[in-house]
Design a protein around this motif. Structure first.
Motif, mmCIF file in Angstrom:
data_model
loop_
_atom_site.group_PDB
_atom_site.id
_atom_site.type_symbol
_atom_site.label_atom_id
_atom_site.label_comp_id
_atom_site.label_asym_id
_atom_site.label_seq_id
_atom_site.Cartn_x
_atom_site.Cartn_y
_atom_site.Cartn_z
ATOM 1 N N ARG A 155 17.375 -14.294 -32.368
ATOM 2 C CA ARG A 155 16.253 -13.772 -31.590
ATOM 3 C C ARG A 155 16.580 -13.698 -30.103
ATOM 4 O O ARG A 155 16.132 -12.783 -29.418
ATOM 5 N N TRP A 177 17.671 -18.419 -36.481
ATOM 6 C CA TRP A 177 16.699 -17.446 -35.967
ATOM 7 C C TRP A 177 16.632 -17.513 -34.435
ATOM 8 O O TRP A 177 16.548 -16.485 -33.756
ATOM 9 N N HIS A 200 17.374 -22.524 -40.854
ATOM 10 C CA HIS A 200 16.806 -21.210 -40.519
ATOM 11 C C HIS A 200 16.400 -21.138 -39.041
ATOM 12 O O HIS A 200 16.671 -20.138 -38.366
ATOM 13 N N ASP A 222 14.624 -10.473 -37.685
ATOM 14 C CA ASP A 222 14.403 -10.895 -39.071
ATOM 15 C C ASP A 222 15.454 -10.312 -40.020
ATOM 16 O O ASP A 222 16.004 -11.017 -40.863
ATOM 17 N N ALA A 230 18.802 -11.970 -39.336
ATOM 18 C CA ALA A 230 18.808 -13.342 -39.868
ATOM 19 C C ALA A 230 18.999 -13.309 -41.386
ATOM 20 O O ALA A 230 19.748 -14.126 -41.948
#
Lengths: 173, 152
Positions: A34, A30, A26, A43, A46
């Motif tokens: 990001r 992310w 993750h 978010d 992702a």
């Protein structure tokens, strides 16, 4: 647990393996998302990436090559949000001066992260994949669907842009 | 968002129940549509409202089959274990369907029931092949997991 074992267990349908996969990957996903998009979108994108990963896992041919496959999916999700920026024509590569190892030294990780958002998406993406995700040139080429030579040229140009920006800010001479 | 929060968001999509539910919707919807269709086509002298009732039931079965197909094709991945469960479910329900249609073909002979019986037999054969393939695919993965866990 190795990546391949984790993927095999996911493909078998073991729920704990899915949780382990998310725990392991993750943060890299992310970080990439990001750095490419705003915090407000990161978010959701992702999550889109993970859903596409879970849908695609039964068809993943080479579990040992999970990382480039994962970032290819992430790149697709990001490029769906950045269609206009990705459509921007690149500066001709031959015109770029090659910036070598001297600039690498300047690319302090933290400093790079702070300044990444100022770069165009194509150059930002290649820096994120190569420096922040520690992917090889070959993996970057696979993810971006370009030849390795183009990855090197993009990296060179991205480093130059970053260097110029740092010079303008007075962070380097 | 941390990994645990992300997994929490995703866990609903990873439920075995929801994946098998999609398979059950497809298999039972399709089986129900075939059986009801054969029954409807061979039922002598129906009144108008009975035709309507059969039509509604037929539409319901086809809608479930369509929903299951859409879920499997676009939303719900089937992993190795799911494939084996889905294959077993499909085989059992198609054998049941074939038995029902054969009884129908015996009691109401005609081209409709024979065609339905042939279709049900095809579904049994297809689900048997899918089950065998799913078991073989799972066996390959289990063998590879064993090798990786034992450092072979």
């Amino acid at each position: 647990m190795s990546n391949e074992l984790m993927i095999i267990r996911c493909r078998l349908g073991e729920r704990e393996a899915f949780a382990e996969l998310v725990r392991t990957w993750h943060d890299p996903v992310w970080t990439y998302v990001r750095r490419m998009l705003s915090a407000a979108e990161a978010d959701d994108v992702a999550q889109e990436v993970w859903l596409a990963v879970f849908r695609g896992l039964p068809r993943l041919k080479e579990p040992a090559r999970f990382a480039p496959w994962l970032f290819t999916i992430a790149r697709r999700a990001v490029s769906n949000r950045l269609r206009v920026e990705y459509a921007r024509p690149e500066v001709p590569i031959a015109a770029d001066p090659v910036v070598g190892d001297a600039v690498d030294v300047l690319l302090d990780r933290a400093e790079m992260i702070v300044n990444l958002s100022a770069l165009p998406v194509i150059e930002r993406e290649i820096l994120v994949l190569f420096y922040l995700e520690d992917l090889s040139l070959e993996d970057c080429a696979q993810i971006c669907a370009i030849p390795v030579g183009t990855v090197k040229s993009r990296l060179s140009r991205a480093r130059r842009m970053l260097h110029d920006r740092l010079v303008r800010k007075g962070s380097v001479e | 968002m941390n990994p645990e929060e992300m997994y929490g968001r995703l866990s609903g999509h990873l439920s075995l129940r929801s994946r098998i539910g999609a398979v059950a919707a497809l298999v039972l919807g399709l089986g129900g549509a075939v059986f009801l269709g054969a029954l409807w086509a061979t039922e002598p002298s129906l009144r108008a409202h009975t035709h309507v009732a059969f039509g509604m039931l037929e539409i319901t079965c086809l809608a479930w089959a369509g929903f299951g197909t859409w879920r499997i094709a676009r939303r719900t991945p089937l992993y190795a274990l799911d494939g084996v469960i889905a294959g077993g479910l499909a085989l059992a329900s198609n054998i049941l369907l074939m038995s029902g249609v054969i009884v129908l073909a015996i009691t109401r002979p005609g081209w409709v029931t024979v065609a339905a019986a042939a279709f049900a037999a095809l579904m049994v054969a297809t689900s048997a092949v899918l089950l065998a393939r799913a078991r073989a695919r799972r066996a390959v993965l289990l063998r590879r997991r064993h090798e990786l866990e034992n450092g072979e």
